[in-house]
Design an enzyme around this catalytic site. Structure first.
Site, PDB file in Angstrom:
ATOM      1  N   PHE A 179      -0.319  16.492   3.974  1.00  0.00           N
ATOM      2  CA  PHE A 179      -0.888  15.865   2.780  1.00  0.00           C
ATOM      3  C   PHE A 179       0.236  15.710   1.767  1.00  0.00           C
ATOM      4  O   PHE A 179       0.859  16.679   1.358  1.00  0.00           O
ATOM      5  CB  PHE A 179      -2.034  16.695   2.201  1.00  0.00           C
ATOM      6  CG  PHE A 179      -2.770  15.928   1.140  1.00  0.00           C
ATOM      7  CD1 PHE A 179      -3.810  15.073   1.481  1.00  0.00           C
ATOM      8  CD2 PHE A 179      -2.393  16.024  -0.198  1.00  0.00           C
ATOM      9  CE1 PHE A 179      -4.465  14.330   0.512  1.00  0.00           C
ATOM     10  CE2 PHE A 179      -3.054  15.289  -1.172  1.00  0.00           C
ATOM     11  CZ  PHE A 179      -4.088  14.436  -0.818  1.00  0.00           C
ATOM     12  N   ASP A 201      -3.520   5.969   6.415  1.00  0.00           N
ATOM     13  CA  ASP A 201      -3.882   7.255   7.008  1.00  0.00           C
ATOM     14  C   ASP A 201      -4.845   6.962   8.169  1.00  0.00           C
ATOM     15  O   ASP A 201      -4.413   6.714   9.288  1.00  0.00           O
ATOM     16  CB  ASP A 201      -4.491   8.088   5.879  1.00  0.00           C
ATOM     17  CG  ASP A 201      -4.840   9.502   6.263  1.00  0.00           C
ATOM     18  OD1 ASP A 201      -4.423   9.964   7.327  1.00  0.00           O
ATOM     19  OD2 ASP A 201      -5.539  10.176   5.475  1.00  0.00           O
ATOM     20  N   GLU A 224       0.854  -1.204   0.000  1.00  0.00           N
ATOM     21  CA  GLU A 224       0.000   0.000   0.000  1.00  0.00           C
ATOM     22  C   GLU A 224       0.888   1.251   0.000  1.00  0.00           C
ATOM     23  O   GLU A 224       2.021   1.226   0.494  1.00  0.00           O
ATOM     24  CB  GLU A 224      -0.911  -0.078   1.240  1.00  0.00           C
ATOM     25  CG  GLU A 224      -1.844   1.083   1.469  1.00  0.00           C
ATOM     26  CD  GLU A 224      -2.878   1.307   0.375  1.00  0.00           C
ATOM     27  OE1 GLU A 224      -2.471   1.570  -0.773  1.00  0.00           O
ATOM     28  OE2 GLU A 224      -4.081   1.270   0.663  1.00  0.00           O
ATOM     29  N   ASP A 225       0.361   2.345  -0.538  1.00  0.00           N
ATOM     30  CA  ASP A 225       1.134   3.590  -0.566  1.00  0.00           C
ATOM     31  C   ASP A 225       1.148   4.280   0.792  1.00  0.00           C
ATOM     32  O   ASP A 225       2.189   4.697   1.276  1.00  0.00           O
ATOM     33  CB  ASP A 225       0.588   4.544  -1.659  1.00  0.00           C
ATOM     34  CG  ASP A 225      -0.904   4.826  -1.535  1.00  0.00           C
ATOM     35  OD1 ASP A 225      -1.592   4.201  -0.695  1.00  0.00           O
ATOM     36  OD2 ASP A 225      -1.419   5.671  -2.298  1.00  0.00           O
ATOM     37  N   ARG A 239       0.839  12.102  -9.474  1.00  0.00           N
ATOM     38  CA  ARG A 239       1.266  10.711  -9.252  1.00  0.00           C
ATOM     39  C   ARG A 239       2.628  10.439  -9.869  1.00  0.00           C
ATOM     40  O   ARG A 239       3.360   9.577  -9.425  1.00  0.00           O
ATOM     41  CB  ARG A 239       0.257   9.730  -9.869  1.00  0.00           C
ATOM     42  CG  ARG A 239      -1.078   9.656  -9.148  1.00  0.00           C
ATOM     43  CD  ARG A 239      -1.827   8.405  -9.582  1.00  0.00           C
ATOM     44  NE  ARG A 239      -3.249   8.458  -9.287  1.00  0.00           N
ATOM     45  CZ  ARG A 239      -3.796   8.106  -8.119  1.00  0.00           C
ATOM     46  NH1 ARG A 239      -3.027   7.687  -7.134  1.00  0.00           N
ATOM     47  NH2 ARG A 239      -5.092   8.169  -7.947  1.00  0.00           N
TER      48      ARG A 239
HETATM   49  P1  IMP Z   1      -7.089   5.567   4.786  1.00  0.00           P
HETATM   50  O1  IMP Z   1      -8.205   4.624   4.458  1.00  0.00           O
HETATM   51  O2  IMP Z   1      -7.589   6.824   5.450  1.00  0.00           O
HETATM   52  O3  IMP Z   1      -5.976   4.921   5.587  1.00  0.00           O
HETATM   53  O4  IMP Z   1      -6.462   6.126   3.453  1.00  0.00           O
HETATM   54  C1  IMP Z   1      -6.144   5.344   2.426  1.00  0.00           C
HETATM   55  C2  IMP Z   1      -6.060   6.094   1.121  1.00  0.00           C
HETATM   56  O5  IMP Z   1      -6.285   7.507   1.211  1.00  0.00           O
HETATM   57  C3  IMP Z   1      -4.660   5.931   0.597  1.00  0.00           C
HETATM   58  O6  IMP Z   1      -4.496   4.704  -0.077  1.00  0.00           O
HETATM   59  C4  IMP Z   1      -4.541   7.138  -0.295  1.00  0.00           C
HETATM   60  O7  IMP Z   1      -5.068   6.850  -1.564  1.00  0.00           O
HETATM   61  C5  IMP Z   1      -5.399   8.203   0.364  1.00  0.00           C
HETATM   62  N1  IMP Z   1      -4.583   9.151   1.147  1.00  0.00           N
HETATM   63  C6  IMP Z   1      -4.497   9.257   2.480  1.00  0.00           C
HETATM   64  N2  IMP Z   1      -3.640  10.232   2.856  1.00  0.00           N
HETATM   65  C7  IMP Z   1      -3.150  10.749   1.701  1.00  0.00           C
HETATM   66  C8  IMP Z   1      -2.180  11.780   1.413  1.00  0.00           C
HETATM   67  O8  IMP Z   1      -1.562  12.434   2.282  1.00  0.00           O
HETATM   68  N3  IMP Z   1      -1.966  12.028   0.089  1.00  0.00           N
HETATM   69  C9  IMP Z   1      -2.582  11.356  -0.926  1.00  0.00           C
HETATM   70  N4  IMP Z   1      -3.481  10.373  -0.688  1.00  0.00           N
HETATM   71  C10 IMP Z   1      -3.756  10.077   0.614  1.00  0.00           C
END
Ligand code: IMP
Length: 187
Positions: free
Chosen positions: A161, A112, A108-109, A174
């Protein structure tokens, strides 16, 4: 999803360098060594690329794994198009491989709130893999809403962010070869 400070009418986007391409490459080499050391596995390690954000990280990581691998792709779309986390995660492309009894690594990237990873662990765990591990390039613990198991973490970052190296803002950035922190300034 966290957002950069809100854009005002006519504001400009600024991307400050946050993690350089060499810093990212060095850390990926370490992660690949750790993952490789967990093997060998009975069958090729199933490495899951979570689209779209992890496509560059995945490509660089798998090239450094010194293990037989099966590369597979999973599409997820978070939050149905809104920017605030609702926990609603939708599968847009499913795996093309049966992972029952296999050793599986989710790549995963960024984690959050943890809601996306929690969903992925639930749906993939239900398919009865032999082991299910997680490798995330970035972890933003300040915004955590659910606890998820993260076996390999590239960088733990502050509540900023970030864009680039696969990560987007509004489907842009990207393709940056580094990771930048994004903010808005009045024009
Ligand atoms: P989560 O479900 O809140 O953990 O977030 C997952 C997804 O939100 C990631 O796979 C990203 O695609 C997007 N995301 C969360 N934080 C960022 C950020 O700082 N920049 C860009 N995308 C983000």
């Amino acid at each position: 999803m966290s957002e950069p400070s809100q854009p005002q009418q006519g504001s400009i986007e600024i991307v400050d360098s946050y993690l350089s391409a060499p810093e990212i490459a060095n850390r990926i080499a370490d992660l690949a060594r750790e993952i490789t050391a967990a093997g060998p596995f009975e069958k090729p390690l199933v490495v899951v690329c979570v689209l779209k954000g992890s496509f560059l990280f995945f490509a660089d990581l798998v090239r450094r794994l010194d293990l037989p691998c099966n590369c597979v792709f999973l599409g997820v779309s978070s939050y149905g198009g809104t920017t605030e986390s609702s926990g609603a995660v939708r599968l847009t492309h499913d795996l093309t491989l049966d992972i029952a009894d296999r050793d599986v690594l989710i790549v995963e990237d960024i984690v959050d709130t943890g809601l996306t990873m929690s969903y992925l662990l639930t749906i993939l765990g239900a398919r009865r893999p032999r082991t299910l591990r997680v490798c995330t390039l970035l972890h933003k613990p300040a915004r955590k809403r659910v606890d998820v198991q993260l076996d390999y973490i590239g960088f733990t970052i502050e509540d900023v962010f970030v864009v680039g190296y696969g990560l987007d803002y509004d489907e842009r950035y990207r393709n940056l070869p580094y990771i930048g922190a994004m903010r808005f300034e009045p024009a």
